[in-house]
Design an enzyme around this catalytic site. Structure first.
Site, PDB file in Angstrom:
ATOM      1  N   ASP A  97       7.119 -11.641  10.451  1.00  0.00           N
ATOM      2  CA  ASP A  97       5.691 -11.736  10.144  1.00  0.00           C
ATOM      3  C   ASP A  97       5.081 -10.381  10.504  1.00  0.00           C
ATOM      4  O   ASP A  97       4.916 -10.059  11.681  1.00  0.00           O
ATOM      5  CB  ASP A  97       5.044 -12.867  10.971  1.00  0.00           C
ATOM      6  CG  ASP A  97       3.559 -13.014  10.665  1.00  0.00           C
ATOM      7  OD1 ASP A  97       2.971 -12.088  10.057  1.00  0.00           O
ATOM      8  OD2 ASP A  97       2.982 -14.047  11.034  1.00  0.00           O
ATOM      9  N   VAL A  98       4.758  -9.586   9.500  1.00  0.00           N
ATOM     10  CA  VAL A  98       4.340  -8.203   9.770  1.00  0.00           C
ATOM     11  C   VAL A  98       2.976  -8.111  10.437  1.00  0.00           C
ATOM     12  O   VAL A  98       2.592  -7.034  10.887  1.00  0.00           O
ATOM     13  CB  VAL A  98       4.348  -7.338   8.485  1.00  0.00           C
ATOM     14  CG1 VAL A  98       5.750  -7.128   7.958  1.00  0.00           C
ATOM     15  CG2 VAL A  98       3.410  -7.903   7.426  1.00  0.00           C
TER      16      VAL A  98
ATOM     17  N   ASN B 227       4.951  -2.809   2.064  1.00  0.00           N
ATOM     18  CA  ASN B 227       4.487  -3.488   0.849  1.00  0.00           C
ATOM     19  C   ASN B 227       3.903  -4.872   1.116  1.00  0.00           C
ATOM     20  O   ASN B 227       3.062  -5.350   0.347  1.00  0.00           O
ATOM     21  CB  ASN B 227       5.673  -3.596  -0.121  1.00  0.00           C
ATOM     22  CG  ASN B 227       5.426  -4.609  -1.219  1.00  0.00           C
ATOM     23  OD1 ASN B 227       4.719  -4.333  -2.187  1.00  0.00           O
ATOM     24  ND2 ASN B 227       5.999  -5.801  -1.064  1.00  0.00           N
TER      25      ASN B 227
ATOM     26  N   TYR C  94     -10.019  -7.293   1.667  1.00  0.00           N
ATOM     27  CA  TYR C  94      -8.904  -6.604   1.001  1.00  0.00           C
ATOM     28  C   TYR C  94      -9.257  -5.138   0.760  1.00  0.00           C
ATOM     29  O   TYR C  94      -8.452  -4.245   1.008  1.00  0.00           O
ATOM     30  CB  TYR C  94      -8.612  -7.326  -0.320  1.00  0.00           C
ATOM     31  CG  TYR C  94      -7.362  -6.887  -1.035  1.00  0.00           C
ATOM     32  CD1 TYR C  94      -6.113  -7.395  -0.690  1.00  0.00           C
ATOM     33  CD2 TYR C  94      -7.418  -5.982  -2.092  1.00  0.00           C
ATOM     34  CE1 TYR C  94      -4.963  -7.015  -1.369  1.00  0.00           C
ATOM     35  CE2 TYR C  94      -6.282  -5.602  -2.778  1.00  0.00           C
ATOM     36  CZ  TYR C  94      -5.055  -6.122  -2.411  1.00  0.00           C
ATOM     37  OH  TYR C  94      -3.918  -5.739  -3.089  1.00  0.00           O
TER      38      TYR C  94
ATOM     39  N   LYS D 226      -7.164  -2.150   2.427  1.00  0.00           N
ATOM     40  CA  LYS D 226      -6.422  -1.220   1.567  1.00  0.00           C
ATOM     41  C   LYS D 226      -7.008   0.188   1.637  1.00  0.00           C
ATOM     42  O   LYS D 226      -6.295   1.177   1.458  1.00  0.00           O
ATOM     43  CB  LYS D 226      -6.396  -1.750   0.135  1.00  0.00           C
ATOM     44  CG  LYS D 226      -5.594  -3.041  -0.029  1.00  0.00           C
ATOM     45  CD  LYS D 226      -4.118  -2.855   0.378  1.00  0.00           C
ATOM     46  CE  LYS D 226      -3.273  -4.053   0.015  1.00  0.00           C
ATOM     47  NZ  LYS D 226      -1.842  -3.882   0.354  1.00  0.00           N
TER      48      LYS D 226
HETATM   49  P1  NDP Z   1       3.540 -11.219  -3.768  1.00  0.00           P
HETATM   50  O1  NDP Z   1       2.665 -12.335  -3.362  1.00  0.00           O
HETATM   51  O2  NDP Z   1       4.440 -11.375  -4.939  1.00  0.00           O
HETATM   52  O3  NDP Z   1       4.426 -10.745  -2.532  1.00  0.00           O
HETATM   53  C1  NDP Z   1       3.874 -10.580  -1.269  1.00  0.00           C
HETATM   54  C2  NDP Z   1       4.995 -10.327  -0.297  1.00  0.00           C
HETATM   55  O4  NDP Z   1       4.459 -10.100   1.005  1.00  0.00           O
HETATM   56  C3  NDP Z   1       5.951 -11.499  -0.203  1.00  0.00           C
HETATM   57  O5  NDP Z   1       7.240 -10.976  -0.098  1.00  0.00           O
HETATM   58  C4  NDP Z   1       5.542 -12.181   1.079  1.00  0.00           C
HETATM   59  O6  NDP Z   1       6.664 -12.855   1.634  1.00  0.00           O
HETATM   60  C5  NDP Z   1       5.112 -10.967   1.913  1.00  0.00           C
HETATM   61  N1  NDP Z   1       4.195 -11.286   2.998  1.00  0.00           N
HETATM   62  C6  NDP Z   1       2.955 -11.833   2.949  1.00  0.00           C
HETATM   63  N2  NDP Z   1       2.449 -12.002   4.173  1.00  0.00           N
HETATM   64  C7  NDP Z   1       3.397 -11.557   5.032  1.00  0.00           C
HETATM   65  C8  NDP Z   1       3.492 -11.498   6.454  1.00  0.00           C
HETATM   66  N3  NDP Z   1       2.491 -11.904   7.257  1.00  0.00           N
HETATM   67  N4  NDP Z   1       4.625 -10.995   7.009  1.00  0.00           N
HETATM   68  C9  NDP Z   1       5.635 -10.572   6.207  1.00  0.00           C
HETATM   69  N5  NDP Z   1       5.611 -10.608   4.877  1.00  0.00           N
HETATM   70  C10 NDP Z   1       4.501 -11.104   4.300  1.00  0.00           C
HETATM   71  O7  NDP Z   1       2.549  -9.967  -3.950  1.00  0.00           O
HETATM   72  P2  NDP Z   1       2.665  -8.604  -4.788  1.00  0.00           P
HETATM   73  O8  NDP Z   1       4.060  -8.238  -5.063  1.00  0.00           O
HETATM   74  O9  NDP Z   1       1.700  -8.724  -5.900  1.00  0.00           O
HETATM   75  O10 NDP Z   1       2.010  -7.607  -3.726  1.00  0.00           O
HETATM   76  C11 NDP Z   1       2.758  -6.649  -2.981  1.00  0.00           C
HETATM   77  C12 NDP Z   1       1.796  -5.605  -2.441  1.00  0.00           C
HETATM   78  O11 NDP Z   1       1.134  -4.968  -3.534  1.00  0.00           O
HETATM   79  C13 NDP Z   1       0.702  -6.205  -1.554  1.00  0.00           C
HETATM   80  O12 NDP Z   1       0.441  -5.326  -0.474  1.00  0.00           O
HETATM   81  C14 NDP Z   1      -0.490  -6.270  -2.491  1.00  0.00           C
HETATM   82  O13 NDP Z   1      -1.718  -6.231  -1.801  1.00  0.00           O
HETATM   83  C15 NDP Z   1      -0.258  -5.018  -3.324  1.00  0.00           C
HETATM   84  N6  NDP Z   1      -0.951  -5.031  -4.616  1.00  0.00           N
HETATM   85  C16 NDP Z   1      -0.646  -5.973  -5.578  1.00  0.00           C
HETATM   86  C17 NDP Z   1      -1.343  -5.984  -6.769  1.00  0.00           C
HETATM   87  C18 NDP Z   1      -1.071  -6.988  -7.843  1.00  0.00           C
HETATM   88  O14 NDP Z   1      -1.818  -7.018  -8.825  1.00  0.00           O
HETATM   89  N7  NDP Z   1      -0.033  -7.815  -7.759  1.00  0.00           N
HETATM   90  C19 NDP Z   1      -2.388  -4.987  -7.055  1.00  0.00           C
HETATM   91  C20 NDP Z   1      -2.621  -4.055  -5.963  1.00  0.00           C
HETATM   92  C21 NDP Z   1      -1.909  -4.070  -4.804  1.00  0.00           C
HETATM   93  P3  NDP Z   1       6.551 -14.145   2.600  1.00  0.00           P
HETATM   94  O15 NDP Z   1       5.455 -15.003   2.021  1.00  0.00           O
HETATM   95  O16 NDP Z   1       7.905 -14.763   2.557  1.00  0.00           O
HETATM   96  O17 NDP Z   1       6.202 -13.602   3.945  1.00  0.00           O
END
Ligand code: NDP
Length: 269
Positions: free
Chosen positions: A79-80, A106, A171, A175
């Protein structure tokens, strides 16, 4: 150290060039969306991987893909938003591989685009701890190892929600802070071989835009400020973001430091 597996998959993607061969990369949020696409791309480019997220079962699927490409991979449930978890993750990475060449911060969550008047303290704290504090925790843990090695590349995933300030309040704040931390770390290490850059994805087809999640968005606020929600510019694919992350991660960007790269088809220019 983990033994090196032999590749069992044909490498069909002929755009790969072994650009990360011999490097060790930590990728947070590696089991979904952009993080998963980045992990898969990095595996094809030859990097050994440390994969982190909360859901271990989904991480293991990405680990299996990476191992099938002939690289070593380790999944660590993390959990980051928790500093102890980040410390454990980095310790596990160093124990398994001896060094960390690349860190991709990420992992992140959205804030349902809630305006300041609709964002309660609970949501604010959750988004700030997951999207902002995590980047501080992870860089703080990883940088001493990069310092010892005299090299390293950190790629932080920010958002056009920062560059345009048109996501929800928490957010956007988180960001934007990611960009600030990116530039601040870049200044500290400029010229040392350690670099820190940020990628700002535009709307990307990942579970963040699943119908259930999108239904919960603050639509009134979104209408008020976001051109990218009117559908006139396409969403990107996770692989588009992975390509940009790969550029910063690889030595091809060795003179690039403290930069942010917006990847959104120009939808927010
Ligand atoms: P997803 O929801 O597909 O993936 C999010 C990832 O983050 C998952 O692997 C999830 O895994 C992990 N995560 C969430 N909370 C935690 C936590 N507390 N500890 C560890 N891992 C965590 O999102 P995206 O791929 O869309 O997003 C990836 C990044 O890109 C993010 O930072 C997002 O803000 C950014 N972004 C995305 C955009 C989009 O349009 N999709 C646009 C702009 C930025 P798990 O739940 O298993 O922990």
């Amino acid at each position: 150290p983990l033994p090196r597996p032999s590749a069992t998959h044909d490498r069909k993607d002929d755009t790969t060039m072994g650009r990360l061969k011999g490097k060790v990369a930590i990728i947070t949020g590696a089991n979904s969306g952009i993080g998963k696409a980045t992990a898969e791309r990095f595996a094809l480019e030859g990097a050994d991987l440390v994969l982190a997220a909360r859901r271990l079962d989904k991480l293991k699927e990405v680990e299996a893909y990476a191992v099938a490409q002939g690289v070593r991979a380790l999944s660590v449930a993390t959990d980051v938003s928790q500093p102890e978890d980040c410390r454990r993750l980095v310790e596990a990475a160093v124990a398994a591989f001896g060094c960390i060449d690349i860190l991709v911060n990420n992992a992140g969550i959205d804030d349902k685009n809630k305006s300041i008047t609709n964002c309660d303290l609970e949501l604010w704290e959750k988004v700030i701890s997951t999207d902002q504090n995590s980047v501080y925790f992870m860089m703080k843990e990883v940088l001493p190892h990069m310092e010892r090695a005299g090299q390293g590349s950190i790629v932080n995933i920010s958002s056009i929600g920062a560059t345009r300030s048109n996501a929800g309040i928490s957010y956007t704040a988180a960001k934007m802070a990611v960009i600030g931390m990116t530039k601040n770390v870049a200044i500290q290490y400029a010229g040392t071989g350690i670099r820190c850059n940020a990628v700002c994805p535009g709307p990307t087809e990942t579970p963040i835009f699943s119908p259930e999640n999108a239904a919960a968005f603050d639509k009134e606020f979104a209408r008020a400020c976001a051109r990218h929600f009117d559908g006139s510019v396409p969403r990107t694919q996770p692989e588009d973001q992975a390509n940009a992350i790969l550029f910063f991660a690889s030595d091809e960007s060795k003179a690039v430091n403290g930069e942010t790269l917006v990847v959104d088809y120009g939808g927010t220019i």
